[in-house]
Design an enzyme around this catalytic site. Structure first.
Site, PDB file in Angstrom:
ATOM      1  N   ASN A 111      38.638 -70.017 -25.164  1.00  0.00           N
ATOM      2  CA  ASN A 111      37.984 -68.749 -25.492  1.00  0.00           C
ATOM      3  C   ASN A 111      38.629 -67.611 -24.722  1.00  0.00           C
ATOM      4  O   ASN A 111      39.133 -67.797 -23.613  1.00  0.00           O
ATOM      5  CB  ASN A 111      36.480 -68.828 -25.199  1.00  0.00           C
ATOM      6  CG  ASN A 111      36.127 -68.356 -23.804  1.00  0.00           C
ATOM      7  OD1 ASN A 111      35.987 -67.162 -23.548  1.00  0.00           O
ATOM      8  ND2 ASN A 111      36.004 -69.303 -22.869  1.00  0.00           N
ATOM      9  N   PHE A 115      33.903 -61.116 -21.631  1.00  0.00           N
ATOM     10  CA  PHE A 115      32.632 -60.554 -21.145  1.00  0.00           C
ATOM     11  C   PHE A 115      31.978 -59.642 -22.193  1.00  0.00           C
ATOM     12  O   PHE A 115      31.523 -58.539 -21.889  1.00  0.00           O
ATOM     13  CB  PHE A 115      32.815 -59.769 -19.848  1.00  0.00           C
ATOM     14  CG  PHE A 115      33.118 -60.590 -18.616  1.00  0.00           C
ATOM     15  CD1 PHE A 115      33.038 -61.960 -18.620  1.00  0.00           C
ATOM     16  CD2 PHE A 115      33.480 -59.954 -17.433  1.00  0.00           C
ATOM     17  CE1 PHE A 115      33.313 -62.699 -17.479  1.00  0.00           C
ATOM     18  CE2 PHE A 115      33.754 -60.688 -16.280  1.00  0.00           C
ATOM     19  CZ  PHE A 115      33.675 -62.065 -16.301  1.00  0.00           C
ATOM     20  N   SER A 179      36.912 -65.478 -14.367  1.00  0.00           N
ATOM     21  CA  SER A 179      37.238 -65.502 -15.789  1.00  0.00           C
ATOM     22  C   SER A 179      38.698 -65.089 -15.970  1.00  0.00           C
ATOM     23  O   SER A 179      39.143 -64.105 -15.385  1.00  0.00           O
ATOM     24  CB  SER A 179      36.340 -64.551 -16.573  1.00  0.00           C
ATOM     25  OG  SER A 179      36.824 -64.423 -17.898  1.00  0.00           O
ATOM     26  N   ASN A 181      39.824 -63.888 -18.683  1.00  0.00           N
ATOM     27  CA  ASN A 181      39.848 -63.019 -19.855  1.00  0.00           C
ATOM     28  C   ASN A 181      39.587 -61.552 -19.550  1.00  0.00           C
ATOM     29  O   ASN A 181      39.452 -60.749 -20.472  1.00  0.00           O
ATOM     30  CB  ASN A 181      38.834 -63.526 -20.885  1.00  0.00           C
ATOM     31  CG  ASN A 181      39.146 -64.942 -21.325  1.00  0.00           C
ATOM     32  OD1 ASN A 181      40.303 -65.287 -21.543  1.00  0.00           O
ATOM     33  ND2 ASN A 181      38.119 -65.780 -21.412  1.00  0.00           N
ATOM     34  N   THR A 182      39.470 -61.204 -18.278  1.00  0.00           N
ATOM     35  CA  THR A 182      39.382 -59.808 -17.849  1.00  0.00           C
ATOM     36  C   THR A 182      40.584 -59.539 -16.954  1.00  0.00           C
ATOM     37  O   THR A 182      40.769 -60.218 -15.941  1.00  0.00           O
ATOM     38  CB  THR A 182      38.073 -59.525 -17.096  1.00  0.00           C
ATOM     39  OG1 THR A 182      36.973 -59.716 -17.989  1.00  0.00           O
ATOM     40  CG2 THR A 182      38.048 -58.102 -16.566  1.00  0.00           C
ATOM     41  N   LYS A 221      31.560 -67.972  -8.304  1.00  0.00           N
ATOM     42  CA  LYS A 221      32.187 -68.856  -9.287  1.00  0.00           C
ATOM     43  C   LYS A 221      33.693 -68.702  -9.221  1.00  0.00           C
ATOM     44  O   LYS A 221      34.222 -67.594  -9.368  1.00  0.00           O
ATOM     45  CB  LYS A 221      31.682 -68.553 -10.702  1.00  0.00           C
ATOM     46  CG  LYS A 221      32.149 -69.584 -11.728  1.00  0.00           C
ATOM     47  CD  LYS A 221      31.365 -69.492 -13.018  1.00  0.00           C
ATOM     48  CE  LYS A 221      31.715 -70.642 -13.963  1.00  0.00           C
ATOM     49  NZ  LYS A 221      30.881 -70.628 -15.184  1.00  0.00           N
ATOM     50  N   ASN A 250      35.446 -72.494 -13.253  1.00  0.00           N
ATOM     51  CA  ASN A 250      35.523 -71.797 -14.536  1.00  0.00           C
ATOM     52  C   ASN A 250      36.575 -72.471 -15.418  1.00  0.00           C
ATOM     53  O   ASN A 250      36.987 -73.599 -15.147  1.00  0.00           O
ATOM     54  CB  ASN A 250      35.875 -70.322 -14.283  1.00  0.00           C
ATOM     55  CG  ASN A 250      35.266 -69.380 -15.291  1.00  0.00           C
ATOM     56  OD1 ASN A 250      35.279 -69.641 -16.485  1.00  0.00           O
ATOM     57  ND2 ASN A 250      34.745 -68.256 -14.818  1.00  0.00           N
TER      58      ASN A 250
END
Length: 348
Positions: A111, A115, A179, A181-182, A221, A250
């Site tokens: 994915n 966020f 994450s 993805n940021t 995390k 994560n």
């Protein structure tokens, strides 16, 4: 519970995000109509971690319910805790679709959601509207992050804003700095930046505890893609700032175990079975650094009860599920809880 194997082929025929957006509202409707009573929930197996008594050690990982819109439906599955988010101060759409991909042969998901959420005000309103919160039915973790357009040097401002907003409603708060993805988010795991961030968060936690007369634990995390030096630095920072818990891990950027598969080259974080060993390596190394002083919550690649038990053996005190639910359905919650209860009984 026996219906999920029948429903899964239909859901897997849909785009992954569309299936997600279809399933959760259906679960909530079923819960409101009293149709979830047949789900075999785990037997009580309380564990006290971070000063909180968890009804059982199997929790829901953040990411499934980013806005806290489906808390009551998810609670019907029998989790010992529910973690929702990641939420950011302001609403943001996340990355362009499609942004979620299944890799069934590897029992994995990629994915790059980014966020996507409705912002912290809407998030808090959803929490307050849930019966789970109103009736104090269980442990609720609230996971916070930063907006994509906030410069990384101002990231602490976003985390502090979210912490202030969610603190009164949380059993514990998770700080998501891992994450993939940021943009640049994971650099907050570097020693100097992590030290500054944790110092500010702990200071704000202390002020909020005085304000509300209630201490809400903070958990960090972290990613599975950290090396031995980073784990040592993270462990030292957790101990130095007296962080209450750490969630490991994560999603990963590694693709070694899915090379050649359809969607394997998609950008984003890989979760599911391929993360199992990576997360266990981090848990074991982290436990060597922090011991029992900082409780570890183990996440990554749990698709069987034995997988959950392996996280505990590696050094975790609790576990969380996400991708395993997509492949196994609600039965996985009870299976993991049974395995951990049996594991505890064998040790006694």
């Amino acid at each position: 519970m026996s219906l999920y194997p029948l429903a899964r082929p239909l859901l897997f025929a849909l785009d992954a995000e569309k299936a997600h957006n279809l399933t959760l509202p259906m679960l909530c409707r079923a819960e409101r109509l009293g149709l979830t009573g047949a789900i075999r929930k785990p037997k009580p197996d309380p564990r006290t971690v971070m000063g909180i008594t968890f009804p059982n050690p199997v929790g829901l990982a953040a990411g499934l319910d980013k806005d806290g819109a489906y808390i009551d439906g998810l609670a019907a599955l029998g989790f010992g805790s529910i973690e929702i988010g990641t939420v950011t101060p302001r609403a943001q759409p996340g990355n362009p679709q499609p942004r979620m991909f299944r890799l069934p042969a590897a029992r994995a998901i990629i994915n790059r959601m980014g966020f996507n959420n409705g912002g912290v005000d809407a998030f808090v309103a959803n929490v307050q509207a849930s019966r789970f919160y109103q009736e104090k039915q269980g442990v609720l973790g609230l996971n916070i992050g930063k907006n994509a357009d906030t410069p990384i040097e101002r990231a602490a401002d976003d985390y502090l804003e979210c912490l202030r907003a969610v603190y009164p409603f949380a059993s514990y708060v998770t700080v998501n700095i891992s994450s993939p993805n940021t943009k640049n988010l994971r650099q907050l795991q570097d020693a100097s930046e992590l030290d500054v961030l944790l110092a500010q968060l702990k200071g704000e936690q202390s002020r909020l505890a005085d304000k509300y007369g209630r201490y809400v634990p903070l958990a960090l995390k972290i990613a599975p893609d950290v090396d031995a030096d980073q784990i040592r630095d993270i462990g030292a920072a957790l101990l130095r700032h007296r962080i209450d818990g750490v969630i490991a891990t994560n999603t990963t950027l590694m693709r070694r175990d899915v090379e050649g598969m359809r969607h394997a080259t998609q950008q984003g974080g890989l979760s599911g079975a391929p993360v199992f060993d990576l997360s266990n390596i981090v848990i074991r190394a982290l436990y060597k650094e922090v011991g029992d002083a900082i409780p570890i919550i183990g996440v990554g690649g749990i698709l069987r009860g034995q997988d959950a038990a392996a996280k505990i053996q590696a050094g975790a005190q609790l576990v969380q599920l996400y991708s395993g639910l997509i492949y196994r359905g609600p039965a996985l919650v009870r299976e993991c809880a049974d395995a951990l209860r049996a594991q505890k009984g064998n040790r006694q």
